[in-house]
Motif scaffolding. Structure first.
Motif, PDB file in Angstrom:
ATOM      1  N   ARG A   1       0.806  -1.223   0.000  1.00  6.55           N
ATOM      2  CA  ARG A   1       0.000   0.000   0.000  1.00  6.55           C
ATOM      3  C   ARG A   1       0.845   1.282   0.000  1.00  6.55           C
ATOM      4  O   ARG A   1       0.372   2.338  -0.409  1.00  6.55           O
ATOM      5  N   MET A   2       2.081   1.200   0.466  1.00  8.51           N
ATOM      6  CA  MET A   2       2.945   2.383   0.533  1.00  8.51           C
ATOM      7  C   MET A   2       3.831   2.526  -0.705  1.00  8.51           C
ATOM      8  O   MET A   2       4.766   3.321  -0.717  1.00  8.51           O
ATOM      9  N   CYS A   3       3.577   1.709  -1.720  1.00 14.43           N
ATOM     10  CA  CYS A   3       4.400   1.755  -2.947  1.00 14.43           C
ATOM     11  C   CYS A   3       3.556   2.196  -4.139  1.00 14.43           C
ATOM     12  O   CYS A   3       2.325   2.091  -4.111  1.00 14.43           O
TER      13      CYS A   3
ATOM     14  N   SER B   1       9.799  -0.795   0.860  1.00 19.38           N
ATOM     15  CA  SER B   1       8.362  -1.040   1.000  1.00 19.38           C
ATOM     16  C   SER B   1       8.028  -1.086   2.487  1.00 19.38           C
ATOM     17  O   SER B   1       8.909  -1.294   3.322  1.00 19.38           O
ATOM     18  N   CYS B   2       6.759  -0.877   2.823  1.00 25.51           N
ATOM     19  CA  CYS B   2       6.376  -0.850   4.249  1.00 25.51           C
ATOM     20  C   CYS B   2       6.593  -2.243   4.864  1.00 25.51           C
ATOM     21  O   CYS B   2       6.064  -3.231   4.361  1.00 25.51           O
ATOM     22  N   PRO B   3       7.363  -2.331   5.957  1.00 22.72           N
ATOM     23  CA  PRO B   3       7.712  -3.633   6.538  1.00 22.72           C
ATOM     24  C   PRO B   3       6.834  -4.034   7.735  1.00 22.72           C
ATOM     25  O   PRO B   3       7.128  -5.000   8.408  1.00 22.72           O
ATOM     26  N   LEU B   4       5.765  -3.276   7.997  1.00 20.76           N
ATOM     27  CA  LEU B   4       5.092  -3.448   9.289  1.00 20.76           C
ATOM     28  C   LEU B   4       4.230  -4.706   9.401  1.00 20.76           C
ATOM     29  O   LEU B   4       3.981  -5.179  10.505  1.00 20.76           O
ATOM     30  N   CYS B   5       3.745  -5.234   8.287  1.00 20.56           N
ATOM     31  CA  CYS B   5       2.965  -6.489   8.334  1.00 20.56           C
ATOM     32  C   CYS B   5       3.730  -7.571   7.567  1.00 20.56           C
ATOM     33  O   CYS B   5       4.510  -7.265   6.670  1.00 20.56           O
ATOM     34  N   ASP B   6       3.461  -8.836   7.903  1.00 18.34           N
ATOM     35  CA  ASP B   6       4.107  -9.928   7.161  1.00 18.34           C
ATOM     36  C   ASP B   6       3.713  -9.853   5.691  1.00 18.34           C
ATOM     37  O   ASP B   6       4.537 -10.046   4.808  1.00 18.34           O
TER      38      ASP B   6
ATOM     39  N   CYS C   1      -5.309  -0.059   5.710  1.00 15.29           N
ATOM     40  CA  CYS C   1      -3.985  -0.243   6.310  1.00 15.29           C
ATOM     41  C   CYS C   1      -4.128  -0.579   7.800  1.00 15.29           C
ATOM     42  O   CYS C   1      -4.928   0.025   8.504  1.00 15.29           O
ATOM     43  N   LYS C   2      -3.329  -1.540   8.267  1.00 22.40           N
ATOM     44  CA  LYS C   2      -3.436  -1.982   9.669  1.00 22.40           C
ATOM     45  C   LYS C   2      -2.692  -1.070  10.640  1.00 22.40           C
ATOM     46  O   LYS C   2      -2.928  -1.110  11.838  1.00 22.40           O
ATOM     47  N   HIS C   3      -1.757  -0.270  10.143  1.00 24.72           N
ATOM     48  CA  HIS C   3      -0.983   0.626  11.032  1.00 24.72           C
ATOM     49  C   HIS C   3      -0.890   2.019  10.401  1.00 24.72           C
ATOM     50  O   HIS C   3       0.203   2.484  10.054  1.00 24.72           O
TER      51      HIS C   3
END
Ligand code: SF4
Length: 206
Positions: free
Chosen positions: A53-55, A148-153, A161-163
């Protein structure tokens, strides 16, 4: 020292307290935006294009971002030096070609697994600076991390978005030429580093 200069100095110190190796306030004019950076998200195809989602293509185009950037006055560049693990070092030793590494799914998963904590730490620092800037009255403060966003597996791009308070796009995802920007800011980046990689993020403050 003006109020904003004092705030930028204190925000730089906060970045280091949160875990950054260094932080430097810079005028927004040093930030270079180049459409070709987003082109490089597509070719050679990045595995996260359209899958995080952040890309891109979920982020603003470089043309749009240039307009946003023109409305800001202050920025803070944040860097995090990350020692490479022995496993990663052993895989990039010798005359291995970038293409071989790129096609090596095992290397990608090792890099992601072992590098993830560092990418998460950069996200933590960037969102912390953004939050503190907002608290001090800079209501348009917005941060950008790296990769890329690393916050979720796994990032489910079909769901919210979860965070949302921590997830932030990379500088590259906005079309920022990080290398040129760092050169203009008097900060370095070493290509082909074999022992340490430097992650770079940015917070726009206004
Ligand atoms: S926090 Fe999770 S859902 Fe949100 S962009 Fe990052 S990986 Fe995707």
């Amino acid at each position: 020292m003006s109020g904003v200069e004092k705030d930028l100095e204190e925000l730089s110190k906060l970045a280091v307290t949160l875990g950054a190796s260094r932080a430097k306030p810079v005028p927004v004019g040093v930030i270079v935006v180049d459409e070709r950076v987003q082109l490089k998200c597509r070719y050679p195809p990045c595995p996260f294009y359209g899958r995080n989602r952040m890309c891109p293509p979920f982020t603003p185009t470089a043309e749009e971002f240039r307009k946003y950037l023109a409305m800001y006055r202050h920025a803070l560049i944040v860097q995090l030096d990350v020692p490479l693990t022995e496993d990663i070092k052993s895989r990039i030793r010798g005359d291995v070609k970038l293409e071989e590494l790129f096609l090596d799914g095992d290397f990608s998963s090792v890099l992601r697994r072992e590098g993830r904590q560092a990418w998460k730490l950069l996200n933590h620092v960037i969102s912390g600076i953004e939050r503190e800037s907002f608290r001090r009255g800079y209501r348009f403060a917005v941060g950008f991390a790296a990769g890329s966003c690393p916050l979720c597996d796994e990032c489910d791009v079909s769901a919210p978005c979860k965070h949302p308070l921590e997830a932030r796009p990379s500088m590259e995802a906005m079309g920022i030429d990080v290398q040129r920007t760092l050169e203009k800011a008097g900060l370095g980046i070493e290509w082909g580093a074999r022992d340490t990689v430097t992650l770079t993020g940015l917070v726009l403050i206004d």
